[in-house]
Design a protein around this motif. Structure first.
Motif, mmCIF file in Angstrom:
data_model
loop_
_atom_site.group_PDB
_atom_site.id
_atom_site.type_symbol
_atom_site.label_atom_id
_atom_site.label_comp_id
_atom_site.label_asym_id
_atom_site.label_seq_id
_atom_site.Cartn_x
_atom_site.Cartn_y
_atom_site.Cartn_z
ATOM 1 N N GLY A 201 0.861 -1.151 -0.081
ATOM 2 C CA GLY A 201 -0.106 -0.085 0.142
ATOM 3 C C GLY A 201 0.770 1.240 -0.075
ATOM 4 O O GLY A 201 0.125 2.408 0.372
ATOM 5 N N LYS A 202 2.130 1.286 -0.340
ATOM 6 C CA LYS A 202 2.939 2.290 -0.546
ATOM 7 C C LYS A 202 3.120 2.837 -1.684
ATOM 8 O O LYS A 202 4.074 3.650 -1.992
ATOM 9 N N SER A 203 2.471 2.471 -2.662
ATOM 10 C CA SER A 203 2.737 2.871 -4.202
ATOM 11 C C SER A 203 2.837 4.094 -4.290
ATOM 12 O O SER A 203 3.584 4.710 -5.272
ATOM 13 N N GLY A 204 2.107 5.105 -3.634
ATOM 14 C CA GLY A 204 2.005 6.540 -3.859
ATOM 15 C C GLY A 204 2.913 7.429 -3.095
ATOM 16 O O GLY A 204 3.057 8.680 -3.303
ATOM 17 N N GLU A 205 3.828 6.623 -2.400
ATOM 18 C CA GLU A 205 4.812 7.439 -1.658
ATOM 19 C C GLU A 205 6.167 7.391 -2.443
ATOM 20 O O GLU A 205 6.428 6.454 -3.241
ATOM 21 N N PHE A 206 7.172 8.387 -2.204
ATOM 22 C CA PHE A 206 8.324 8.774 -2.656
ATOM 23 C C PHE A 206 9.187 7.431 -2.511
ATOM 24 O O PHE A 206 9.246 6.788 -1.382
ATOM 25 N N ALA A 207 9.761 6.965 -3.646
ATOM 26 C CA ALA A 207 10.801 5.967 -3.499
ATOM 27 C C ALA A 207 12.109 6.539 -2.596
ATOM 28 O O ALA A 207 11.958 7.910 -2.560
ATOM 29 N N TRP A 208 12.651 5.939 -2.075
ATOM 30 C CA TRP A 208 13.733 6.347 -0.794
ATOM 31 C C TRP A 208 14.637 7.400 -1.490
ATOM 32 O O TRP A 208 15.276 7.388 -2.636
ATOM 33 N N GLY A 209 14.800 8.623 -0.972
ATOM 34 C CA GLY A 209 15.684 9.637 -1.489
ATOM 35 C C GLY A 209 14.908 10.396 -2.682
ATOM 36 O O GLY A 209 15.267 11.462 -2.916
ATOM 37 N N MET A 210 13.757 10.062 -3.162
ATOM 38 C CA MET A 210 13.398 10.912 -4.474
ATOM 39 C C MET A 210 12.723 12.319 -4.146
ATOM 40 O O MET A 210 12.674 12.809 -5.049
#
Length: 308
Positions: free
Chosen positions: A161-170
């Motif tokens: 459920g984290k598809s809408g979160e920034f990937a690490w550092g992005m």
């Protein structure tokens, strides 16, 4: 002067479009497809070089980018659920804009735009007379991390459920925070600064980095493109231009894919970073020389076939 407008994609997304007419029209049309996080204004110089060659240029901002409708509430997140959504964008643009200009345009595309152009060449072989694909996104660099590990991490974040979160550092890739020394795309400081100036003047069109969902969607599409028979099914005459110093996409994957194309040509600009079209003059001159020769050959071949 370029003419801007908006169209609606098949699922209702609002897309910003642009058509630029040459002073001396030749009847030729070029569809210009930009890369991830990019926008029409960044390609002003390229559009001028194309119209100077007699091309009418048709361009647009992919969903979630530039002046097109964003996918998420946070306008800095580069997000898509599946690359079929981008397919819908291009299909809508071809029907609403390009079809009125030409039945057989050329396509010039960069990076993610080149990847999406390849999807179109595979699924719609009658759309384009020829294709020039710059630094195509066939496989991406994972910055020293094992590819299998980044694939698992991406899948887990999307699955939980984290598809809408920034990937690490992005989130730190906001262009307002990026300096020439930190960027990985061009060795031309003046052209980098030109893009930065556009984004300072029009901050609403900028993007930071991708979400986990965007990366997961990209992996699915790249995996499909790598399957046996995919490249071999693309019959359109295609010139692929690789960047020898690319730190964004994997140049060896680009070489292998180009070799599989039945009517493909490959050249590599050894001194270029990822954004060949935003590079130093000497590099860009070599690109345009190759472009002109390829287009002339493709047009001569097309004319010979029509005369039979």
């Amino acid at each position: 002067m370029p003419s801007f407008d908006f169209i609606t994609a098949g699922d209702g997304r609002r897309l910003r479009t642009c058509v630029a007419e040459p002073e001396n029209p030749s009847g030729r049309v070029c569809v210009l497809l930009s890369g991830q996080t990019e926008f029409i204004e960044k390609y002003g110089e390229v559009i001028g070089e194309l119209t100077g060659r007699g091309f009418t240029v048709a361009a647009f901002d992919w969903r979630g980018q530039g002046g097109s409708e964003r996918a998420l509430a946070d306008p800095l997140k580069c997000h898509v659920g599946d690359f079929s959504e981008f397919d819908d964008d291009l299909n809508s643009f071809m029907a609403a804009v390009v079809a009125k200009l030409s039945p057989s345009p050329l396509v010039l595309a960069h990076s993610m735009g080149s990847h999406l152009a390849l999807r179109a060449l595979h699924d719609h072989p009658d759309w384009f007379r020829a294709a020039v694909l710059v630094a195509p996104m066939i496989a991406v660099s994972t910055r020293g991390y094992p590819g299998w590990l980044t694939r698992i991490i991406t899948g887990l974040h999307s699955g939980f459920g984290k598809s809408g979160e920034f990937a690490w550092g992005m989130e730190r890739r906001d262009p307002h925070q990026i300096t020439f020394e930190r960027q990985l795309c061009t060795s031309d400081a003046a052209r980098f600064e030109r893009t930065q100036a556009i984004l300072r003047a029009e901050p609403d069109i900028r993007l930071a980095g991708p979400t986990w969902g965007w990366i997961e969607a990209a992996y699915r599409s790249m995996n499909a493109m790598a399957r046996p028979g995919y490249a071999e099914a693309i019959k359109t005459p295609t010139l692929i231009v690789g960047a020898g110093k690319d730190r964004i996409v994997l140049i060896e994957a680009t070489r292998r894919f180009a070799a599989r194309l039945p009517h493909g040509r490959y050249i590599e600009l050894a001194e270029s970073e990822h954004e060949i079209l935003m590079e130093q003059d000497a590099i860009r001159d070599r690109f345009w020389t190759a472009f002109d020769a390829f287009v002339a050959d493709a047009e001569a071949t097309s004319s010979a076939r029509s005369a039979r």
